[in-house]
Motif scaffolding. Structure first.
Motif, PDB file in Angstrom:
ATOM      1  N   PRO A 131      76.705  57.736  44.686  1.00  0.00           N
ATOM      2  CA  PRO A 131      76.848  56.932  43.509  1.00  0.00           C
ATOM      3  C   PRO A 131      77.798  57.285  42.340  1.00  0.00           C
ATOM      4  O   PRO A 131      78.473  56.666  42.231  1.00  0.00           O
ATOM      5  N   PRO A 132      77.724  58.657  42.090  1.00  0.00           N
ATOM      6  CA  PRO A 132      78.805  59.202  40.927  1.00  0.00           C
ATOM      7  C   PRO A 132      80.306  59.068  41.567  1.00  0.00           C
ATOM      8  O   PRO A 132      81.046  58.637  40.751  1.00  0.00           O
ATOM      9  N   LEU A 133      80.353  59.412  42.783  1.00  0.00           N
ATOM     10  CA  LEU A 133      81.832  59.448  43.479  1.00  0.00           C
ATOM     11  C   LEU A 133      82.109  57.862  43.601  1.00  0.00           C
ATOM     12  O   LEU A 133      83.324  57.673  43.205  1.00  0.00           O
TER      13      LEU A 133
ATOM     14  N   LEU B 266      86.322  53.496  38.512  1.00  0.00           N
ATOM     15  CA  LEU B 266      86.881  53.530  37.273  1.00  0.00           C
ATOM     16  C   LEU B 266      88.219  54.254  37.379  1.00  0.00           C
ATOM     17  O   LEU B 266      89.173  53.746  36.550  1.00  0.00           O
ATOM     18  N   GLY B 267      88.218  55.372  38.104  1.00  0.00           N
ATOM     19  CA  GLY B 267      89.886  55.841  38.135  1.00  0.00           C
ATOM     20  C   GLY B 267      90.842  54.846  38.810  1.00  0.00           C
ATOM     21  O   GLY B 267      92.049  54.819  38.254  1.00  0.00           O
TER      22      GLY B 267
ATOM     23  N   ALA C 196      81.510  60.024  54.709  1.00  0.00           N
ATOM     24  CA  ALA C 196      81.698  61.280  53.696  1.00  0.00           C
ATOM     25  C   ALA C 196      83.227  61.578  53.839  1.00  0.00           C
ATOM     26  O   ALA C 196      83.540  61.919  52.621  1.00  0.00           O
ATOM     27  N   GLY C 197      83.806  61.754  54.928  1.00  0.00           N
ATOM     28  CA  GLY C 197      85.183  62.265  54.700  1.00  0.00           C
ATOM     29  C   GLY C 197      86.073  61.309  54.161  1.00  0.00           C
ATOM     30  O   GLY C 197      87.058  61.814  53.419  1.00  0.00           O
ATOM     31  N   ILE C 198      85.897  60.034  54.442  1.00  0.00           N
ATOM     32  CA  ILE C 198      86.712  58.935  53.886  1.00  0.00           C
ATOM     33  C   ILE C 198      86.569  58.885  52.381  1.00  0.00           C
ATOM     34  O   ILE C 198      87.440  59.104  51.555  1.00  0.00           O
ATOM     35  N   LEU C 199      85.441  58.940  51.878  1.00  0.00           N
ATOM     36  CA  LEU C 199      85.261  58.904  50.480  1.00  0.00           C
ATOM     37  C   LEU C 199      85.690  60.042  49.664  1.00  0.00           C
ATOM     38  O   LEU C 199      86.180  60.151  48.609  1.00  0.00           O
ATOM     39  N   GLY C 200      85.244  61.284  50.517  1.00  0.00           N
ATOM     40  CA  GLY C 200      85.896  62.652  49.722  1.00  0.00           C
ATOM     41  C   GLY C 200      87.374  62.295  49.647  1.00  0.00           C
ATOM     42  O   GLY C 200      88.101  62.919  48.678  1.00  0.00           O
ATOM     43  N   THR C 201      88.130  62.069  50.684  1.00  0.00           N
ATOM     44  CA  THR C 201      89.717  62.117  50.696  1.00  0.00           C
ATOM     45  C   THR C 201      90.072  61.069  49.436  1.00  0.00           C
ATOM     46  O   THR C 201      90.974  61.268  48.856  1.00  0.00           O
ATOM     47  N   LEU C 202      89.388  59.959  49.389  1.00  0.00           N
ATOM     48  CA  LEU C 202      89.860  59.039  48.295  1.00  0.00           C
ATOM     49  C   LEU C 202      89.562  59.566  46.991  1.00  0.00           C
ATOM     50  O   LEU C 202      90.610  59.478  46.213  1.00  0.00           O
ATOM     51  N   VAL C 203      88.452  60.174  46.871  1.00  0.00           N
ATOM     52  CA  VAL C 203      88.301  60.571  45.420  1.00  0.00           C
ATOM     53  C   VAL C 203      89.237  61.932  45.171  1.00  0.00           C
ATOM     54  O   VAL C 203      89.599  62.115  44.160  1.00  0.00           O
ATOM     55  N   GLY C 204      89.294  62.866  45.945  1.00  0.00           N
ATOM     56  CA  GLY C 204      90.320  63.858  45.847  1.00  0.00           C
ATOM     57  C   GLY C 204      91.696  63.562  45.744  1.00  0.00           C
ATOM     58  O   GLY C 204      92.316  64.104  44.906  1.00  0.00           O
ATOM     59  N   GLY C 205      92.179  62.461  46.383  1.00  0.00           N
ATOM     60  CA  GLY C 205      93.406  61.970  46.114  1.00  0.00           C
ATOM     61  C   GLY C 205      93.600  61.359  44.866  1.00  0.00           C
ATOM     62  O   GLY C 205      94.469  61.514  44.266  1.00  0.00           O
TER      63      GLY C 205
ATOM     64  N   THR D 208      95.645  61.559  39.260  1.00  0.00           N
ATOM     65  CA  THR D 208      95.077  61.503  37.877  1.00  0.00           C
ATOM     66  C   THR D 208      95.698  63.011  37.231  1.00  0.00           C
ATOM     67  O   THR D 208      96.226  62.820  36.172  1.00  0.00           O
ATOM     68  N   ALA D 209      95.635  63.953  37.920  1.00  0.00           N
ATOM     69  CA  ALA D 209      95.922  65.319  37.084  1.00  0.00           C
ATOM     70  C   ALA D 209      97.430  65.209  36.982  1.00  0.00           C
ATOM     71  O   ALA D 209      98.021  65.555  35.929  1.00  0.00           O
ATOM     72  N   LEU D 210      98.097  64.674  38.155  1.00  0.00           N
ATOM     73  CA  LEU D 210      99.781  64.726  37.882  1.00  0.00           C
ATOM     74  C   LEU D 210      99.959  63.878  36.779  1.00  0.00           C
ATOM     75  O   LEU D 210     100.952  64.204  35.978  1.00  0.00           O
ATOM     76  N   ALA D 211      99.447  62.765  36.916  1.00  0.00           N
ATOM     77  CA  ALA D 211      99.830  61.616  35.733  1.00  0.00           C
ATOM     78  C   ALA D 211      99.648  62.146  34.380  1.00  0.00           C
ATOM     79  O   ALA D 211     100.127  61.870  33.339  1.00  0.00           O
ATOM     80  N   LEU D 212      98.536  62.653  34.057  1.00  0.00           N
ATOM     81  CA  LEU D 212      98.283  63.103  32.735  1.00  0.00           C
ATOM     82  C   LEU D 212      98.822  64.558  32.375  1.00  0.00           C
ATOM     83  O   LEU D 212      98.978  64.593  31.168  1.00  0.00           O
ATOM     84  N   THR D 213      98.789  65.389  33.213  1.00  0.00           N
ATOM     85  CA  THR D 213      99.507  66.567  32.821  1.00  0.00           C
ATOM     86  C   THR D 213     100.680  67.060  33.426  1.00  0.00           C
ATOM     87  O   THR D 213     101.281  68.064  32.922  1.00  0.00           O
ATOM     88  N   GLY D 214     101.226  66.240  34.059  1.00  0.00           N
ATOM     89  CA  GLY D 214     102.679  66.438  34.495  1.00  0.00           C
ATOM     90  C   GLY D 214     103.570  66.202  33.700  1.00  0.00           C
ATOM     91  O   GLY D 214     104.818  65.843  33.926  1.00  0.00           O
TER      92      GLY D 214
END
Length: 927
Positions: free
Chosen positions: A562-564, A570-571, A675-684, A689-695
């Protein structure tokens, strides 16, 4: 001066806690002297105020200046009356307690009772709505703890009391939030004087209802009245102080204080008068039905508080004056009655009216004192209760036309019942002759405190005009311009006529008491209020259980999906709707192409692992690779922390592995793909997001400001540590406390359930093998431990001391020290006893205490946890070093708790047989 008053009450609290252990019940006399002395300081502050009769005493100390919240205290006429009630009645009750309690150690009891006095003092002096609410909640918690100390039967009443009064606290908190948002300040006197109450009637009505509900719960008004009689399982001193003279007055104080703002709010007046009169009448009827003296007094308190609430609701100047007078009278006669009933119970062994015989002959002093309290409660001259009742009746008689008739009729009916149950108490002591085992009179240590408040009721009744200046100052403080006339005779007046009706009809009820008992031998309402509270409690637990059933599983998928999914949704929406420039060039580093594959290999191997030991090793590969990555990116503090956490995690997991099945359930192919597909999508998504906000920039404006000013402000050059122990020390303190609570919870959970049994090693060793003997097999590790442990401990101290200026700090130093402790446990040849007998709960407690004390030092500069600096030659020393010591001890305590409870079998037997987890239970699969 006012800060001194509050500090003195806290000193009395701490002293009582220790003296109660050292001196036993006799500590009550010292505590009583402390509260009486504090009352003298309050009177001195009032006498030395500026501004004449209308003057006030104020004092303020910064608390949370960034939020505009200060420890503002204000002593005006109203707070003076309530402060004296709290302190002087408290002193009398504590003196009474010294003779009432059995011999033994009573430190916690005295500590809680005096802390309640401190909280009530802070409540009535507070001129800040946030401070007021905090003190309000302190009284709720103290009441719960004092009731629950009375034995197993007190557990349920204590919980019910807490539920009702805490619900009122939530209503008050909502009102505080609304007022803060509307007025932009938390200063109570400014808020009450604001014109918005007249300009925004809807807002005023909403806040008025919330404040009224809060006061109703604390002052036991119908339908929130059940907790007060329910709480009578507590000891007599608790009943006499908290539930008759002090805690219930918190709600009355709140109503009187806010009457300035709500006097012209119709819903306020209607609500208070209606609820107050209903409570006064119902409480009086319920009191008539009771034969237990203490229970009778409990319902009489409910009734008397109803009188007060209704009188405040009338809102006129004379009504507010009458309410203030009755606050004083009620505190005197009700505390006297509760303590006198305690003497009867103490000497006779019963409080049942039907079993008391000949008390007047064997206990004449107690009989006289109880009679004086009952006469005052019945509102008869020359007691002060008569003066206060006449004042309330006069305010009701001044209402217009039919309203005066309706309100006065209900009030007279309640007062008739009050006269009747007061007379029943007295007649129970006067009738009959003593038997062979007649009780003896109580000792002077019991009777003197009762006599003080009982005689005070007589003295104020006869010499009421001496109290008029104080009462006038209290009414002026809430905008009432009525002048008090506290003499016994005012001529033939409507209120005197109402009293005559009360005496006549009350006498008839007493004469016909046997018939009245038969009529009242039934339930007045179709349900009991305690059943409603208990039903709410059990229903809430059942609802929570049903909601918890939705996620009550050991399968991580049930908790993580659910949280993922929400984060992914939202992301994605956020990145699609927000326009951000592309990241700047040159963000990559050649080390990334080495570390990133290592992390990927670790994750892939972890997914493919089929045994727990393999899973620990492969996850460790990813963890150590991330630590290396942090170091290369220029974050040595974070890298060192990650490395040490990985080491200790592996140690703890190894200790657990010997108690868990070797293998675990492997999820099906479909579940793994999902689980693998969901984890890959969230990790990506996280990476983008990190690149967009901190780069977009080299360093943020906040980061640049911290780098530029950190040394001047804190004397530290290690920005990571400076942020943790200086700029956001409050966050770190909260995290340290949570960590300490985790260690204690670990200890309690394992002692309650017991450890899972050790499983046989999967490695087969021949009987004549040289590694068969565990003691000999650990020889090399034990030898190296002798050298490594001192080195690690020295490094631990080194990294602690240098943390403010170089990579290190309390957390990292504690992890290094924890690694040394782990070596000691791993090198032990047997897990039957602890290799170290260290009191880890004490470490956790000391860490928290040191953190609090270092925070309190910050008040020297104006706020909690503000660092203080001094220079020692070229060095700048800061109190942040002391705070870091608290963090160090907290972390060490938690590590010790885990090592001790998981690394040895030297634990208490389980309270119930632990259920061994199935192979599927720890797997991540669905049971």
């Amino acid at each position: 001066m006012l800060i001194t008053v509050l500090a003195l009450t806290l000193v009395v609290c701490v002293a009582s806690l220790f003296l109660g252990h050292a001196l036993g019940r006799r500590a009550g006399w010292i505590a009583a002297a402390g509260l009486a002395g504090t009352a003298a300081v309050v009177l001195a502050a009032w006498a030395g105020r500026d501004g004449g009769a209308a003057g006030v005493v104020t004092q303020s100390v910064p608390w949370m200046p960034s939020l505009g919240i200060d420890l503002r205290l204000r002593l005006d006429g109203l707070s003076l009356v309530f402060t004296l009630v709290v302190l002087l009645i408290g002193a009398v009750v504590l003196a009474y307690t010294a003779g009432y309690l059995p011999r033994g150690r009573h430190g916690p009891f005295y500590g809680l009772l005096t802390f309640f006095a401190a909280a009530m003092t802070g409540l009535v002096l507070a001129d800040d709505i946030v401070v007021m609410w905090v003190m309000w909640e302190f009284t709720t918690v103290c009441s719960f703890l004092l009731i629950s100390q009375s034995g197993p039967k007190a557990k349920a009443p204590a919980i019910r009391t807490f539920l009702v009064t805490a619900a009122g606290g939530l209503a008050l908190l909502t009102a505080v939030g609304l007022m803060w948002a509307r007025f932009g300040t938390t200063e109570l006197s400014v808020i009450l004087a604001a014109p918005d109450w007249h300009e925004a009637p809807g807002f005023a009505a909403a806040v008025a209802v919330l404040v009224a509900i809060a006061a109703f719960t604390k002052s036991a008004q119908f339908p929130f009245h059940a907790w007060l009689p329910d709480a009578m399982v507590a000891s007599t001193p608790v009943s006499a102080y908290l539930h008759a003279a002090a805690m219930v007055k918190a709600g009355i104080y709140l109503l009187l204080r806010f009457s300035t703002a709500f006097a012209e709010v119709p819903v306020w007046n209607v609500l208070l008068v209606t609820v107050g009169l209903a409570t006064a009448l119902l409480g009086a009827i319920w009191a008539l039905q009771r034969h237990d003296l203490k229970e009778l007094l409990a319902y009489s308190t409910v009734s008397q508080l109803g009188f007060l609430v209704a009188t405040i609701g009338i809102g006129s100047a004379y009504a507010l004056l009458g309410a203030i007078v009755h606050v004083i009278a009620h505190a005197l006669f009700k505390s006297a009655l509760f303590m006198a009933v305690g003497v009867v119970d103490h000497q006779c062994g019963t409080r049942d009216l039907r079993k008391l015989r000949g008390i007047r002959r064997t206990m004449p002093v107690t009989t006289v004192l109880l009679t004086l309290g009952a006469i005052s409660m019945a509102g008869l001259p020359p007691l002060f209760g008569f003066v206060s009742k006449e004042a309330m009746f006069k305010a009701m008689a001044q209402l217009p036309g039919g309203i005066a008739v309706a309100v006065g009729t209900v009030a007279v009916l309640a007062a008739i019942c009050t006269f009747a149950y007061s007379a029943r108490m007295v007649l129970a002591l006067l009738r009959g002759e003593p038997g062979e085992d007649a009780p003896r009179e109580g000792g002077w240590d019991l009777l003197v405190p009762v006599g003080v408040v009982a005689v005070a009721g007589v003295a104020l009744g006869v010499a009421g005009p001496f109290a008029e200046p104080t009462v006038n100052a209290a009414t002026s403080a809430i905008g009432a311009d009525a002048a008090a006339d506290l003499s016994l005779w005012h001529g033939v007046t409507p209120e005197l006529g109402m009293t005559a009706v009360v005496v006549l009809c009350g006498t008839l009820l007493v004469l016909a008491r046997h018939h009245v008992d038969r009529v009242l031998d039934r339930r007045v309402t179709p349900f009991r209020a305690t059943d409603v509270v208990e039903g709410f409690r059990s229903g809430s637990i059942a609802l929570g259980t049903r909601i918890g059933d939705l996620t009550r599983s050991d399968a991580p998928l049930r908790h993580l999906v659910p949280p993922l999914v929400v984060v992914l949704g939202l992301g994605t929406v956020g990145l699609a709707t927000v326009s951000l420039p592309p990241p700047r060039a040159g963000l990559g580093h050649w080390v990334d192409w080495i570390v990133l594959p290592l992390v990927g290999v670790g994750v892939a191997l972890a997914i493919r692992a089929r045994t727990r030991i393999a899973l620990v090793v492969t996850v460790g590969v990813a963890g150590f690779a991330v630590a290396l990555w942090f170091y290369v990116l220029g974050a040595p503090d974070v890298a060192l922390t990650q490395l040490l956490v990985e080491i200790l995690t592996v140690v703890i997991m190894v200790l657990l592995l010997s108690r868990l099945p070797r293998t675990f359930h492997v999820s099906g192919r479909r579940r793994l793909w999902f689980a693998g597909i969901l984890g890959t999508l969230v990790g990506g998504l996280a990476a983008v997001t990190a690149l967009a906000l901190t780069g977009q920039r080299e360093i943020s404006a906040v980061g640049a400001a911290l780098l530029e000013r950190s040394y001047d402000l804190t004397g530290g050059t290690n920005l990571v540590n400076v942020i943790l122990v200086d700029f956001r020390a409050l966050d770190t303190f909260g995290e340290a406390v949570v960590l300490g609570v985790t260690g204690i919870a670990l200890m309690i959970a394992l002692e309650a359930r017991g450890l899972l049994p050790l499983r046989p090693s999967p490695i087969r060793v021949e009987a004549d093998s040289p590694i068969r003997d565990a003691h000999e097999n650990a020889l090399a590790l034990r030898t190296s431990t002798r050298f490594l442990v001192p080195i690690l401990l020295a490094f631990s101290v080194f990294y602690y001391v240098r943390g403010h200026s170089a990579p290190g700090g309390g957390f990292i130093a504690a992890l290094i020290g924890g690694a040394a402790l782990a070596l000691i446990y791993l090198s032990a040849s047997s897990n039957r006893v602890r290799p170290l007998q260290l009191p880890f709960p004490l470490f956790i407690a000391l860490g928290t205490i040191i953190g609090v004390l270092s925070g309190l030092l910050g008040f020297v500069e104006g706020s909690f946890l503000r660092p203080l600096m001094t220079e020692l030659g070229p060095l700048k020393l800061s109190t942040a070093l002391i705070f870091d010591l608290g963090v160090y001890l907290n972390v060490i305590g938690v590590i010790l708790a885990a090592l001790t409870k998981l690394g040895t079998d030297d634990v208490a037997p389980p309270l119930r047989k632990p259920q061994e987890p199935s192979a599927r239970g720890f797997s991540g699969g669905t049971p």
